[in-house]
Design a protein around this motif. Structure first.
Motif, PDB file in Angstrom:
ATOM      1  N   ARG A 606       0.823  -1.194   0.000  1.00  0.00           N
ATOM      2  CA  ARG A 606       0.000   0.000   0.000  1.00  0.00           C
ATOM      3  C   ARG A 606       0.868   1.259   0.000  1.00  0.00           C
ATOM      4  O   ARG A 606       0.502   2.275  -0.554  1.00  0.00           O
ATOM      5  CB  ARG A 606      -0.860  -0.031   1.257  1.00  0.00           C
ATOM      6  N   LEU A 607       2.023   1.149   0.625  1.00  0.00           N
ATOM      7  CA  LEU A 607       2.843   2.346   0.812  1.00  0.00           C
ATOM      8  C   LEU A 607       3.875   2.589  -0.272  1.00  0.00           C
ATOM      9  O   LEU A 607       4.340   3.709  -0.439  1.00  0.00           O
ATOM     10  CB  LEU A 607       3.578   2.272   2.156  1.00  0.00           C
ATOM     11  N   THR A 608       4.313   1.535  -0.928  1.00  0.00           N
ATOM     12  CA  THR A 608       5.434   1.726  -1.852  1.00  0.00           C
ATOM     13  C   THR A 608       5.252   0.950  -3.147  1.00  0.00           C
ATOM     14  O   THR A 608       4.547  -0.062  -3.171  1.00  0.00           O
ATOM     15  CB  THR A 608       6.770   1.323  -1.180  1.00  0.00           C
ATOM     16  N   HIS A 609       5.922   1.443  -4.169  1.00  0.00           N
ATOM     17  CA  HIS A 609       5.889   0.762  -5.467  1.00  0.00           C
ATOM     18  C   HIS A 609       6.981  -0.291  -5.565  1.00  0.00           C
ATOM     19  O   HIS A 609       7.068  -1.016  -6.544  1.00  0.00           O
ATOM     20  CB  HIS A 609       6.065   1.791  -6.588  1.00  0.00           C
ATOM     21  N   LEU A 610       7.856  -0.374  -4.547  1.00  0.00           N
ATOM     22  CA  LEU A 610       9.010  -1.284  -4.644  1.00  0.00           C
ATOM     23  C   LEU A 610       8.577  -2.742  -4.469  1.00  0.00           C
ATOM     24  O   LEU A 610       7.650  -3.029  -3.713  1.00  0.00           O
ATOM     25  CB  LEU A 610      10.034  -0.940  -3.557  1.00  0.00           C
ATOM     26  N   PRO A 611       9.256  -3.676  -5.133  1.00  0.00           N
ATOM     27  CA  PRO A 611       8.920  -5.088  -4.923  1.00  0.00           C
ATOM     28  C   PRO A 611       9.294  -5.553  -3.503  1.00  0.00           C
ATOM     29  O   PRO A 611      10.231  -5.021  -2.915  1.00  0.00           O
ATOM     30  CB  PRO A 611       9.738  -5.829  -5.983  1.00  0.00           C
ATOM     31  N   ILE A 612       8.544  -6.521  -3.003  1.00  0.00           N
ATOM     32  CA  ILE A 612       8.746  -6.996  -1.624  1.00  0.00           C
ATOM     33  C   ILE A 612       8.896  -8.511  -1.619  1.00  0.00           C
ATOM     34  O   ILE A 612       8.050  -9.220  -2.167  1.00  0.00           O
ATOM     35  CB  ILE A 612       7.531  -6.626  -0.745  1.00  0.00           C
ATOM     36  N   ILE A 613       9.972  -8.989  -1.006  1.00  0.00           N
ATOM     37  CA  ILE A 613      10.121 -10.429  -0.834  1.00  0.00           C
ATOM     38  C   ILE A 613      10.158 -10.743   0.664  1.00  0.00           C
ATOM     39  O   ILE A 613      10.308  -9.841   1.484  1.00  0.00           O
ATOM     40  CB  ILE A 613      11.393 -10.981  -1.538  1.00  0.00           C
ATOM     41  N   VAL A 614      10.009 -12.021   0.969  1.00  0.00           N
ATOM     42  CA  VAL A 614       9.973 -12.428   2.381  1.00  0.00           C
ATOM     43  C   VAL A 614      11.023 -13.509   2.614  1.00  0.00           C
ATOM     44  O   VAL A 614      11.245 -14.379   1.773  1.00  0.00           O
ATOM     45  CB  VAL A 614       8.550 -12.930   2.755  1.00  0.00           C
ATOM     46  N   ASP A 615      11.685 -13.413   3.762  1.00  0.00           N
ATOM     47  CA  ASP A 615      12.657 -14.427   4.185  1.00  0.00           C
ATOM     48  C   ASP A 615      12.056 -15.169   5.375  1.00  0.00           C
ATOM     49  O   ASP A 615      12.081 -14.672   6.504  1.00  0.00           O
ATOM     50  CB  ASP A 615      13.963 -13.715   4.589  1.00  0.00           C
ATOM     51  N   PRO A 616      11.458 -16.335   5.119  1.00  0.00           N
ATOM     52  CA  PRO A 616      10.840 -17.051   6.243  1.00  0.00           C
ATOM     53  C   PRO A 616      11.889 -17.749   7.113  1.00  0.00           C
ATOM     54  O   PRO A 616      11.622 -18.084   8.266  1.00  0.00           O
ATOM     55  CB  PRO A 616       9.942 -18.080   5.543  1.00  0.00           C
ATOM     56  N   SER A 617      13.107 -17.978   6.567  1.00  0.00           N
ATOM     57  CA  SER A 617      14.118 -18.763   7.277  1.00  0.00           C
ATOM     58  C   SER A 617      14.616 -18.061   8.533  1.00  0.00           C
ATOM     59  O   SER A 617      14.659 -18.652   9.614  1.00  0.00           O
ATOM     60  CB  SER A 617      15.301 -19.049   6.354  1.00  0.00           C
ATOM     61  N   HIS A 618      15.022 -16.771   8.378  1.00  0.00           N
ATOM     62  CA  HIS A 618      15.568 -16.068   9.534  1.00  0.00           C
ATOM     63  C   HIS A 618      14.479 -15.683  10.527  1.00  0.00           C
ATOM     64  O   HIS A 618      14.770 -15.434  11.687  1.00  0.00           O
ATOM     65  CB  HIS A 618      16.390 -14.851   9.090  1.00  0.00           C
ATOM     66  N   ALA A 619      13.231 -15.640  10.065  1.00  0.00           N
ATOM     67  CA  ALA A 619      12.129 -15.383  10.990  1.00  0.00           C
ATOM     68  C   ALA A 619      11.870 -16.631  11.825  1.00  0.00           C
ATOM     69  O   ALA A 619      11.762 -16.565  13.050  1.00  0.00           O
ATOM     70  CB  ALA A 619      10.884 -15.007  10.208  1.00  0.00           C
ATOM     71  N   ALA A 620      11.832 -17.796  11.145  1.00  0.00           N
ATOM     72  CA  ALA A 620      11.490 -19.034  11.828  1.00  0.00           C
ATOM     73  C   ALA A 620      12.640 -19.521  12.714  1.00  0.00           C
ATOM     74  O   ALA A 620      12.458 -19.830  13.893  1.00  0.00           O
ATOM     75  CB  ALA A 620      11.142 -20.102  10.791  1.00  0.00           C
ATOM     76  N   GLY A 621      13.813 -19.610  12.115  1.00  0.00           N
ATOM     77  CA  GLY A 621      14.964 -20.158  12.847  1.00  0.00           C
ATOM     78  C   GLY A 621      14.844 -21.670  13.016  1.00  0.00           C
ATOM     79  O   GLY A 621      15.627 -22.285  13.745  1.00  0.00           O
ATOM     80  N   ASP A 622      13.873 -22.256  12.358  1.00  0.00           N
ATOM     81  CA  ASP A 622      13.561 -23.670  12.555  1.00  0.00           C
ATOM     82  C   ASP A 622      12.983 -24.191  11.233  1.00  0.00           C
ATOM     83  O   ASP A 622      11.958 -23.677  10.771  1.00  0.00           O
ATOM     84  CB  ASP A 622      12.520 -23.742  13.694  1.00  0.00           C
TER      85      ASP A 622
END
Ligand code: PEP
Ligand code: MN
Length: 683
Positions: A606-622
């Protein structure tokens, strides 16, 4: 009675009348400009009064022509005189309104050449209009010397010629502007008028040689070829050619003339034998005034803005970029290409457009332009001195349709609180033949760190086989403990590059320090800024100068706004190839390594035109949690994922617990595909 009386010359009384009229003309002009200045002073304090009152100028012109014709003067002649007067009036008032620039007691301005040169004349003229204070104008031997003096702080301004109406663009000056972080704060257009200067008392018949700058000799071709047996002698510049007549043995100077400015002839005490020597009546040079900091001209002045941008090397990219101006009804006044030094046969584009950078129309166009360029630098907004020459009595350009006001940060959508409609222009980032954004879904996978040549080769094979399209692997590792494995450094970069090439996977790797940038640039396709470095503004500023995609990871304790402001460091430096990455934040929850803030994905959309990716690995740690989080991210609308996977996780030197096994990776891809398809995205 005197046999030979001296008869009074019948022309004498008439000439006296002419002299009187001239004197009166000058007095009347002085009176007119005094009144013009007083109007300017009122306009300066009353910011609501426009600088140009077109209607009033039309009325003045109509009356002027009517009066002229009634007195037997030709209308075209009267129009030309009025045009000069009004042009000068505009300039005088502009100078009163537009008091900008550094508050130094004495303003130093450099130019290339020496006193009497066209550059020196243009510098003196421009500076006199810009400041009422003291100025010092110094000549330097070369364009580069002016650039150096400006960068070192020796001078506040440098005035350099960028183009000539006959000779075209001046490549060395354009290169100087491209290569340094300099800003254009003003321009001057100088009418080049060549004269033939000689030592006092010399006649045309004495002249055997004429010396001048080669460009000036070329411009006076018709005149020179009309002189029989006169040699042409190229000289470093016009003013030096004039000065040289005073040097050397007497016989040398008494048969030589110089093509230079009228002012140079006067400065060196030379006689002028001929004027208006150029083949074309119109011979103008456009100069730009460069400074270390940008300046904002008064919003009432008709302005131009200079930009420098690069686009991806694919069909239609330039047209797409330029159409942004057409759509915003912003008039383009110049476009030029310059080769990119490190990329043979690729170019960047210099563009001048009408309007001020922060005017609604141009600010809106620049937001859109950022989305279609790979790199954009705004060089500055400054009062336009080219537009009015032939049209100053015409109506000013139709104001462009009001666009949204400039946003607080430029990566932010025009209306931050409104949801982005589907057709809102989003930016995309090209990496080889992969486009991140534009409705694609991009999976980046690989080990946390490059641990050995074999490990990363095996890792790349695994990634290729899984259906992921890019390879990750850290060579410089930001470890929480200084005793933990720090990465293989340059050796690791080489292995990563080899593996990427062998399996045709573009590579992503983290850059930790400014010193590592050249090595990482040389070996990887995308540079990653890790969570711990999101606030490293010095690093971000340097990365902003590059022409290479950057993945910017959200800091562990950073808000979405702080992430956007960090991205702004990259964008405002000119690098528009920015990919945001949500990787989990620190909360009170301890059951995961970090809390994946899934909501940041739609919020960022909603705020930006930039592409967004997600890193689930460092969030999960598991590793067991990685797949569900990856699926959630895809469902939330992420443009891609970056996940850690290892060919033999039990051997991993870094982030072992979260590394996916090769089979996990395959399984994750299978689970992701239907979600990606349901989102209408292309894998
Ligand atoms: C990484 O991706 O290797 C990494 C260190 O991630 P982060 O910066 O998000 O902790
Ligand atoms: Mn890791």
């Amino acid at each position: 009675m005197d046999p030979n009386p001296v008869l009074p010359d019948p022309l004498d009384p008439i000439r006296k009348e002419i002299d009187d009229a001239d004197r009166q003309l000058i007095q009347i002009l002085a009176r007119r400009f005094d009144a013009v200045k007083r109007v300017g002073s009122v306009k300066r304090v009353d910011e609501d009064t426009p600088l140009l009152d077109t209607e009033r100028e039309r009325r003045i012109q109509a009356r002027w022509i009517q009066d002229a014709e009634a007195l037997g003067l030709a209308a075209p002649f009267a129009r030309r005189v009025l045009k000069e007067i009004l042009n000068h009036s505009h300039r005088v008032q502009e100078a009163l309104i537009d008091q900008r620039g550094p508050a130094a007691a004495r303003i130093h301005c450099g130019y290339q050449g020496q006193p009497g040169s066209y550059s020196a004349l243009a510098a003196a003229h421009l500076l006199a209009h810009r400041t009422t204070g003291e100025t010092a104008i110094n000549g330097y031997p070369a364009f580069q010397d002016v650039g150096k003096a400006l960068i070192n702080g020796e001078i506040e301004y440098g005035l350099l010629p960028v183009e000539n109406s006959i000779g075209g663009s001046i490549a060395d000056v354009n290169r100087l502007i491209c290569d340094h972080n300099l800003h254009i704060v003003d321009e001057e257009v100088w009418q080049v008028e060549h004269v033939l200067a000689v030592l006092p008392g010399m006649q045309m018949a004495d002249v055997r040689t004429i010396r001048s700058h080669p460009a000036a000799l070329t411009q006076c071709e018709t005149f020179l070829s009309s002189l029989e047996g006169v040699a042409r002698e190229p000289w470093s510049d016009t003013a030096t050619a004039a000065a040289s007549l005073l040097e050397g043995p007497a016989h040398q100077r008494r048969d030589t003339g110089a093509i230079c400015s009228e002012e140079a002839a006067r400065l060196f005490g030379l006689d002028v034998l001929a004027r208006s020597l150029a083949d074309r009546e119109c011979n103008e040079t456009r100069f730009v005034l460069l400074a270390r900091e940008p300046e904002t001209p008064d919003s009432r002045l008709p302005c131009k803005t200079s930009l420098l941008f690069r686009v991806n090397h694919h069909e239609g990219a330039l047209v797409h970029a330029l159409s942004v101006f057409a759509e915003a009804r912003v008039n383009l006044t110049r476009i030029e290409s310059r080769p990119l030094p490190d990329m043979p046969w690729e170019y960047q584009f210099f563009v001048d457009v009408e309007g001020q950078m922060d005017s609604p129309a141009l600010a809106g166009a620049l937001i859109k332009l950022r989305a279609v360029c790979t790199n954009l630098r705004t060089l500055g907004s400054y009062p336009s001195r080219t537009r009015r020459r032939d049209s100053h009595l015409d109506l000013p350009p139709v104001p462009a349709e009001a666009a949204a006001p400039a946003p607080e940060v430029s990566c932010v959508m025009e209306v931050p609180s409104a949801p982005a409609p589907a057709d809102r222009s989003r930016s995309s980032v090209r990496i080889g033949n992969i486009t991140l954004g534009e409705g694609n879904f991009v999976l980046i996978a690989g080990p946390c760190a490059v641990e050995s040549r074999q490990q990363i080769l095996d890792g790349a094979r695994m990634v290729r086989a899984s259906g992921a399209v890019m390879l990750r692997g850290g060579a410089f590792k930001p470890r929480t403990s200084p005793h933990a494995f720090q990465g293989l450094g340059l050796e690791g970069l080489k292995y990563l590059q080899e593996a990427g090439r062998q399996y045709e996977l573009p590579t992503v790797t983290e850059v930790l320090t400014i010193e590592d940038i050249p090595a990482v640039m040389a070996h990887a396709d995308v540079l990653q800024v890790g969570a711990r470095n999101m606030h490293n503004f010095a690093l971000l500023k340097e990365l902003g100068r590059l022409n290479k995609p950057v993945i910017l990871k959200r800091g562990m304790s950073a808000t979405v706004k702080e992430l956007l402001l960090a991205a702004e460091y990259l964008l405002s430096g000119g690098n528009l190839q920015v990919i945001l990455c949500e990787r989990g934040i620190r909360t009170f929850e301890t059951s995961t390594r970090a809390t994946l803030d899934i909501s940041s994905v739609p919020v960022l959309k909603r705020l930006t035109h930039l592409p967004i990716i997600v890193d689930p690995s460092h969030a999960a740690g598991d590793r067991e949690l990685v797949i569900p989080l990856a699926l959630a991210a895809a469902a939330a609308g992420a443009d891609g994922l970056i996940v850690e996977a290892h060919p033999r996780p039990e051997e991993a030197l870094c982030d072992k617990a979260q590394a996916l096994y090769p089979d996990d990776l395959t399984q994750m891809v299978a689970a992701l595909r239907p979600i990606v398809a349901a989102q209408g995205r292309v894998w």
